[in-house]
Scaffold this active site. Structure first.
Site, PDB file in Angstrom:
ATOM      1  N   TRP A   7       0.833  -1.205   0.000  1.00 15.27           N
ATOM      2  CA  TRP A   7       0.000   0.000   0.000  1.00 15.27           C
ATOM      3  C   TRP A   7       0.865   1.251   0.000  1.00 15.27           C
ATOM      4  O   TRP A   7       0.527   2.243  -0.651  1.00 15.27           O
ATOM      5  CB  TRP A   7      -0.985  -0.007   1.172  1.00 15.27           C
ATOM      6  CG  TRP A   7      -2.051  -1.041   0.983  1.00 15.27           C
ATOM      7  CD1 TRP A   7      -2.284  -2.145   1.749  1.00 15.27           C
ATOM      8  CD2 TRP A   7      -3.042  -1.090  -0.076  1.00 15.27           C
ATOM      9  NE1 TRP A   7      -3.333  -2.873   1.241  1.00 15.27           N
ATOM     10  CE2 TRP A   7      -3.816  -2.251   0.130  1.00 15.27           C
ATOM     11  CE3 TRP A   7      -3.322  -0.279  -1.167  1.00 15.27           C
ATOM     12  CZ2 TRP A   7      -4.870  -2.618  -0.725  1.00 15.27           C
ATOM     13  CZ3 TRP A   7      -4.381  -0.631  -2.018  1.00 15.27           C
ATOM     14  CH2 TRP A   7      -5.132  -1.790  -1.792  1.00 15.27           C
ATOM     15  N   ASP A  36      -1.832   6.791   6.067  1.00 15.91           N
ATOM     16  CA  ASP A  36      -2.888   5.902   5.594  1.00 15.91           C
ATOM     17  C   ASP A  36      -3.160   4.915   6.733  1.00 15.91           C
ATOM     18  O   ASP A  36      -2.363   4.035   7.009  1.00 15.91           O
ATOM     19  CB  ASP A  36      -2.412   5.160   4.341  1.00 15.91           C
ATOM     20  CG  ASP A  36      -3.405   4.099   3.862  1.00 15.91           C
ATOM     21  OD1 ASP A  36      -4.482   3.958   4.484  1.00 15.91           O
ATOM     22  OD2 ASP A  36      -3.097   3.405   2.876  1.00 15.91           O
ATOM     23  N   LYS A  92     -12.448  -1.592   6.226  1.00 12.31           N
ATOM     24  CA  LYS A  92     -11.583  -2.480   6.998  1.00 12.31           C
ATOM     25  C   LYS A  92     -12.103  -2.545   8.440  1.00 12.31           C
ATOM     26  O   LYS A  92     -12.491  -3.583   8.923  1.00 12.31           O
ATOM     27  CB  LYS A  92     -10.126  -2.009   6.970  1.00 12.31           C
ATOM     28  CG  LYS A  92      -9.568  -1.751   5.576  1.00 12.31           C
ATOM     29  CD  LYS A  92      -9.446  -3.021   4.741  1.00 12.31           C
ATOM     30  CE  LYS A  92      -9.252  -2.784   3.260  1.00 12.31           C
ATOM     31  NZ  LYS A  92      -8.109  -2.000   2.858  1.00 12.31           N
TER      32      LYS A  92
END
Ligand SMILES: *Cc1c(COP(=O)(O)O)cnc(C)c1O
Length: 360
Positions: free
Chosen positions: A102, A172, A196
């Site tokens: 990511w 993030d 999530k």
């Protein structure tokens, strides 16, 4: 009805009381005769839902007054572009640390807009680790420093907030947001996709310090323009109303459960139970350095990968679902988000011991 233990990395498990409340309110939200899905985002009913969600989130995280909370769309992936568009301003470059997939995607997007200085490369090798702070090549004139707090795919998590001096810190937090207490005042921007740890897909929360709102490039799309969205209470266009409502129910559930301190303690216990089981056996293995191990996503491999398929099939029969590791990593991955009860982790650990006994 049978509910399973769903270890999916995302979209992921949600608290049962939240789903029950949503079901009970599906056709008629609080006497309006309408579903939340059918309401105007400008009506007083939905505005009250939106305001309550923001107030509850601010309370949970103790968000300081000089931060704005935005409820946007586009996922964390949109923020990979929105962050540089909104924050680079007059600066010449930005700092990113690469700790996995990511991070890498965030870096690739930022490179479309500005020069990216990768301060260190981590999240590789065996064991996977976060490079030591002394090795980072940071630039004190960078517009901001970006890191991925928890790499969802490999299970590499920063154990603490990194110190980068006066450079605005951007994170993030998609797969770790609300999993434990957080000092928001350390950050310039925090962003997290809901699917999530706190809601359905379609919603992304962005928390931004007010003094960073005046740096946006004139090419910033309106929907991802922090200042414009902030002035419009995140309703410059139609927001993801239903996802926002469900996230609000999750925030209320978190408050009833004792807030982020209680949640952090529970999550640490859950993670420790699973890591202890993995470390205590020669049959299972986790490839992450102990001080970088995620509380939220626990990847593990079997000593003999020919048993992977059988492991997944038998786990599924036992009601332990979505344990397959990310396709780029293989093996297994158990995601232990807030809504995963301790009993779910106990069931997984018991299953793993039994599987080892029969096949080890
Ligand atoms: C899932 C995830 C993303 C991407 O989220 P989308 O909503 O699919 O854009 C980004 N970062 C992290 C850490 C994630 O876990």
């Amino acid at each position: 009805m049978t509910r399973v233990y769903n270890f999916s990395a995302g979209p992921a498990i949600l608290p049962e009381p939240v789903l029950e409340q949503a079901a009970a309110e599906m056709l008629d939200w609080q006497g309006t005769g309408m579903s939340v899905m059918e309401m105007s985002h400008r009506g007083k009913e939905f505005v009250s839902i939106a305001e309550q969600a923001e107030a509850d989130l601010r309370e949970l995280l103790d968000v300081p007054d000089d931060y704005r909370v935005l409820f946007l769309q586009g996922g964390a992936t949109a923020q990979f572009s929105a962050v540089p568009l909104n924050l680079v301003g007059d600066a010449e470059s930005v700092d990113y640390i690469n700790t996995g997939s990511w991070s890498k995607k965030a870096i690739a997007e930022a490179q479309q807009y500005t020069q990216v200085n990768v301060v260190a490369e981590g999240g590789k090798g065996d064991p996977m680790a976060i490079p030591d702070r002394s090795e980072w090549q940071c630039d004190p004139s960078a517009a901001y420093f970006h890191y991925c707090a928890n790499e969802t795919i490999t299970g590499v998590e920063f154990p603490a907030i990194p110190d980068v001096g006066d450079v605005p810190l951007v994170s993030d937090m998609s797969s770790t947001f609300l999993s434990r207490p957080l000092d928001v005042s350390r950050f310039g921007v925090i962003y997290a996709g809901a699917q999530k740890n706190f809601g359905p897909a379609g919603l992304t929360v962005v928390i931004v310090r007010s003094d960073l709102l005046d740096r946006a490039s004139s090419r910033t799309p309106a929907v991802w323009h922090y200042h414009r969205q902030s002035e419009a209470d995140s309703m410059l266009n139609t927001p993801a109303t239903y996802s926002w409502y469900i996230a609000g129910l999750v925030f209320q559930w978190l408050k009833r459960e004792g807030g982020l301190k209680a949640m952090g303690e529970r999550n640490e216990r859950k993670a420790r139970r699973l890591y202890d089981a993995i470390d205590g056996s020669d049959f299972y293995r986790n490839p992450v350095a102990p001080d970088a191990r995620s509380w939220m996503n626990v990847p593990f491999v079997l000593a003999d990968d020919r048993l992977d398929k059988q492991f997944l099939e038998e786990a599924s029969q036992a009601g332990l679902k979505t344990l397959k590791g990310h396709r780029s990593v293989g093996g297994m991955r158990a995601s232990l988000y807030n809504a995963m009860p301790e009993a779910g982790v106990d069931a997984l650990v018991d299953f793993m011991a039994e599987f080892e006994r029969k096949n080890g």
